[in-house]
Design a protein around this motif. Structure first.
Motif, PDB file in Angstrom:
ATOM      1  N   LEU A  52       0.856  -1.180   0.000  1.00 31.40           N
ATOM      2  CA  LEU A  52       0.000   0.000   0.000  1.00 31.40           C
ATOM      3  C   LEU A  52       0.895   1.234   0.000  1.00 31.40           C
ATOM      4  N   GLY A  53       0.727   2.075  -0.965  1.00 28.45           N
ATOM      5  CA  GLY A  53       1.503   3.309  -1.017  1.00 28.45           C
ATOM      6  C   GLY A  53       3.002   3.109  -1.012  1.00 28.45           C
ATOM      7  N   GLY A  54       3.454   2.026  -1.623  1.00 27.73           N
ATOM      8  CA  GLY A  54       4.879   1.752  -1.670  1.00 27.73           C
ATOM      9  C   GLY A  54       5.436   1.084  -0.422  1.00 27.73           C
ATOM     10  N   VAL A  55       4.554   0.654   0.486  1.00 27.92           N
ATOM     11  CA  VAL A  55       4.964  -0.011   1.727  1.00 27.92           C
ATOM     12  C   VAL A  55       4.509  -1.465   1.675  1.00 27.92           C
ATOM     13  N   SER A  56       5.438  -2.392   1.875  1.00 23.36           N
ATOM     14  CA  SER A  56       5.117  -3.820   1.892  1.00 23.36           C
ATOM     15  C   SER A  56       4.718  -4.236   3.294  1.00 23.36           C
ATOM     16  N   ILE A  57       3.555  -4.893   3.393  1.00 22.02           N
ATOM     17  CA  ILE A  57       2.967  -5.252   4.682  1.00 22.02           C
ATOM     18  C   ILE A  57       2.698  -6.750   4.703  1.00 22.02           C
ATOM     19  N   TYR A  58       3.099  -7.398   5.787  1.00 17.70           N
ATOM     20  CA  TYR A  58       2.840  -8.826   5.997  1.00 17.70           C
ATOM     21  C   TYR A  58       1.829  -8.944   7.124  1.00 17.70           C
ATOM     22  N   PHE A  75       9.654  -6.677   3.780  1.00 15.18           N
ATOM     23  CA  PHE A  75       8.491  -6.077   4.432  1.00 15.18           C
ATOM     24  C   PHE A  75       8.911  -4.948   5.370  1.00 15.18           C
ATOM     25  N   SER A  76       8.146  -3.880   5.356  1.00 10.32           N
ATOM     26  CA  SER A  76       8.373  -2.747   6.250  1.00 10.32           C
ATOM     27  C   SER A  76       7.494  -2.819   7.493  1.00 10.32           C
ATOM     28  N   VAL A  77       6.369  -3.550   7.361  1.00 18.35           N
ATOM     29  CA  VAL A  77       5.387  -3.632   8.443  1.00 18.35           C
ATOM     30  C   VAL A  77       4.911  -5.068   8.580  1.00 18.35           C
ATOM     31  N   VAL A  78       4.751  -5.519   9.842  1.00 18.09           N
ATOM     32  CA  VAL A  78       4.102  -6.793  10.156  1.00 18.09           C
ATOM     33  C   VAL A  78       2.898  -6.466  11.029  1.00 18.09           C
ATOM     34  N   VAL A 113      -8.583   0.114  17.960  1.00 10.99           N
ATOM     35  CA  VAL A 113      -8.252  -0.102  16.563  1.00 10.99           C
ATOM     36  C   VAL A 113      -6.897   0.555  16.324  1.00 10.99           C
ATOM     37  N   GLY A 114      -6.329   0.254  15.210  1.00 10.69           N
ATOM     38  CA  GLY A 114      -5.066   0.898  14.862  1.00 10.69           C
ATOM     39  C   GLY A 114      -5.167   1.504  13.486  1.00 10.69           C
ATOM     40  N   ARG A 115      -4.420   2.561  13.298  1.00  6.17           N
ATOM     41  CA  ARG A 115      -4.311   3.197  11.989  1.00  6.17           C
ATOM     42  C   ARG A 115      -2.879   3.083  11.524  1.00  6.17           C
ATOM     43  N   LEU A 116      -2.696   2.583  10.336  1.00  6.53           N
ATOM     44  CA  LEU A 116      -1.386   2.640   9.688  1.00  6.53           C
ATOM     45  C   LEU A 116      -1.443   3.817   8.730  1.00  6.53           C
ATOM     46  N   ILE A 117      -0.623   4.787   8.969  1.00  7.30           N
ATOM     47  CA  ILE A 117      -0.558   5.947   8.097  1.00  7.30           C
ATOM     48  C   ILE A 117       0.603   5.723   7.136  1.00  7.30           C
ATOM     49  N   VAL A 118       0.291   5.673   5.854  1.00  6.90           N
ATOM     50  CA  VAL A 118       1.296   5.429   4.827  1.00  6.90           C
ATOM     51  C   VAL A 118       1.448   6.710   4.016  1.00  6.90           C
ATOM     52  N   GLN A 119       2.654   7.263   4.061  1.00  6.94           N
ATOM     53  CA  GLN A 119       2.949   8.481   3.310  1.00  6.94           C
ATOM     54  C   GLN A 119       4.371   8.414   2.790  1.00  6.94           C
ATOM     55  N   HIS A 120       4.531   8.797   1.532  1.00  8.79           N
ATOM     56  CA  HIS A 120       5.865   8.898   0.940  1.00  8.79           C
ATOM     57  C   HIS A 120       6.661   7.601   1.087  1.00  8.79           C
ATOM     58  N   GLY A 121       5.982   6.457   0.940  1.00  7.64           N
ATOM     59  CA  GLY A 121       6.664   5.170   0.990  1.00  7.64           C
ATOM     60  C   GLY A 121       7.087   4.726   2.378  1.00  7.64           C
ATOM     61  N   LYS A 122       6.561   5.383   3.406  1.00  5.74           N
ATOM     62  CA  LYS A 122       6.874   5.017   4.791  1.00  5.74           C
ATOM     63  C   LYS A 122       5.570   4.875   5.572  1.00  5.74           C
ATOM     64  N   ALA A 123       5.619   4.065   6.636  1.00  5.96           N
ATOM     65  CA  ALA A 123       4.421   3.848   7.451  1.00  5.96           C
ATOM     66  C   ALA A 123       4.726   4.106   8.920  1.00  5.96           C
TER      67      ALA A 123
END
Length: 134
Positions: A52-58, A75-78, A113-123
């Motif tokens: 999503l938005g250049g961020v790989s999430i597992y 992956f940047s995020v698990v 709940v949680g929010r993952l904010i993805v901007q400019h290829g970073k989360a």
């Protein structure tokens, strides 16, 4: 959550109606949790990978079952959910994110709940406590 572009559910969905309702808000990616039983839940994968938005999430339910090295796999995020304890931490450059549980209160844990904010290829993550009676 309203205003979200994508909803990630890390398991223990409970019923297919939950996913149907979430899909009216945004695109949903969900994995199967240990309480997800019955024919409907067999359609849910145990793990999921998305970008999503250049961020790989597992995504997986139980972090103890992680069978890869996220950073080495790109992956940047698990995202996980089994403990139902809202938590986020950086390990070896990877964000480990557990949004907690937005369903019925489990044990004496916060409903969240949680929010993952993805901007400019970073989360980065935000944990949001929900005010629920009880």
């Amino acid at each position: 959550m309203r205003g979200s572009e994508h909803i990630i559910h890390a398991g223990d969905v409970g019923s297919p109606e939950i996913l149907e309702k979430l899909s009216t808000i945004a695109l949903v990616t969900a994995v199967r949790g240990n309480v997800d039983k019955g024919a409907w839940s067999r359609k849910l994968p145990e793990t999921e990978a998305l970008e999503l938005g250049g961020v790989s999430i597992y995504v997986l339910h139980d972090l103890a079952q992680l069978d890869l090295k996220p950073k080495a796999a790109g992956f940047s995020v698990v995202v996980s959910g089994h403990s139902h304890i809202p938590k986020q931490e950086m390990r070896d450059g990877v964000l480990y994110f557990n949004p907690g549980s937005a369903g019925p209160r489990r044990f004496k844990l916060t409903v969240s709940v949680g929010r993952l904010i993805v901007q400019h290829g970073k989360a980065h993550g935000e944990l949001v406590d929900l005010l629920v009676p009880g």
